[in-house]
Design a protein around this motif. Structure first.
Motif, mmCIF file in Angstrom:
data_model
loop_
_atom_site.group_PDB
_atom_site.id
_atom_site.type_symbol
_atom_site.label_atom_id
_atom_site.label_comp_id
_atom_site.label_asym_id
_atom_site.label_seq_id
_atom_site.Cartn_x
_atom_site.Cartn_y
_atom_site.Cartn_z
ATOM 1 N N ILE A 49 0.838 -1.137 -0.029
ATOM 2 C CA ILE A 49 0.073 0.131 -0.017
ATOM 3 C C ILE A 49 0.991 1.117 0.033
ATOM 4 O O ILE A 49 0.626 2.329 -0.865
ATOM 5 C CB ILE A 49 -0.933 -0.148 1.100
ATOM 6 N N TRP A 50 1.750 1.261 0.785
ATOM 7 C CA TRP A 50 2.716 2.416 1.009
ATOM 8 C C TRP A 50 3.534 2.375 -0.288
ATOM 9 O O TRP A 50 3.736 3.852 -0.943
ATOM 10 C CB TRP A 50 3.688 2.329 2.265
ATOM 11 N N TRP A 51 4.008 1.544 -0.926
ATOM 12 C CA TRP A 51 4.507 1.446 -2.044
ATOM 13 C C TRP A 51 3.915 2.087 -3.128
ATOM 14 O O TRP A 51 4.280 2.974 -4.016
ATOM 15 C CB TRP A 51 5.103 0.076 -2.580
ATOM 16 N N LEU A 52 2.356 1.690 -3.482
ATOM 17 C CA LEU A 52 1.714 2.081 -4.534
ATOM 18 C C LEU A 52 1.609 3.394 -4.280
ATOM 19 O O LEU A 52 1.399 4.365 -5.219
ATOM 20 C CB LEU A 52 0.465 1.266 -4.445
ATOM 21 N N TYR A 53 1.393 3.884 -3.156
ATOM 22 C CA TYR A 53 1.145 5.423 -2.657
ATOM 23 C C TYR A 53 2.395 6.302 -3.162
ATOM 24 O O TYR A 53 2.234 7.265 -3.845
ATOM 25 C CB TYR A 53 1.105 5.665 -1.205
ATOM 26 N N ASP A 54 3.560 5.960 -2.816
ATOM 27 C CA ASP A 54 4.713 6.352 -3.039
ATOM 28 C C ASP A 54 4.907 6.548 -4.742
ATOM 29 O O ASP A 54 5.253 7.342 -5.323
ATOM 30 C CB ASP A 54 6.130 5.952 -2.497
ATOM 31 N N TRP A 55 4.576 5.399 -5.375
ATOM 32 C CA TRP A 55 4.626 5.282 -6.900
ATOM 33 C C TRP A 55 3.702 6.399 -7.532
ATOM 34 O O TRP A 55 4.206 6.994 -8.195
ATOM 35 C CB TRP A 55 4.131 3.819 -7.253
#
Length: 135
Positions: A49-55
């Motif tokens: 989730i955090w990774w997708l938000y950053d992406w």
């Protein structure tokens, strides 16, 4: 001389790192955010989730480096993709304006919520008659 709000780090490189090794915090290590990079590493990007938000932030141009400067340049100093320095300055102004509008929208949302609660309390006390179509 005033410091620019635009990072010297490449947005294109950050996007590539976020795409390939984002769940392990590669893009965060690149911009100097070692602490949160380590957190992403051990949580596998916050379970994705955090990774997708950053992406999405990197792609949209809202991701910032360790000093709080936006990654706006796709290449080194805006080179490589035909992006001029003036275009980057216009982009920075536009992104700042979007941030200001988001803040104002948040304020308006809070005010609307407050007014709705006040009206509901007044109706519950009988100070205001029910609206049309109410029983």
């Amino acid at each position: 001389m005033a410091q620019s709000n635009t990072s010297d780090k490449s947005r294109g490189i950050a996007l590539a790192l976020a795409t390939v090794i984002g769940p392990f915090g590669g893009h965060r290590f690149y911009v100097g955010k070692i602490g949160t990079g380590l957190l992403q590493l051990v949580t596998f990007g916050g379970m994705g989730i955090w990774w997708l938000y950053d992406w999405i932030l990197v792609l949209a141009g809202g991701f910032r480096d360790i000093e709080g400067r936006r990654l706006a340049n796709w290449g080194e100093e805006g080179e490589g993709l035909g992006v001029s320095r003036l275009d980057n300055e216009k982009l920075e102004l536009l992104l700042d304006e979007i941030d200001r509008l988001r803040s104002e929208m948040g304020d308006l949302d809070e005010r609307m919520d407050f007014m709705e609660r006040m009206l509901a309390n007044a109706r519950d006390r009988g100070a205001i008659p029910p609206g049309p179509g109410s029983i």
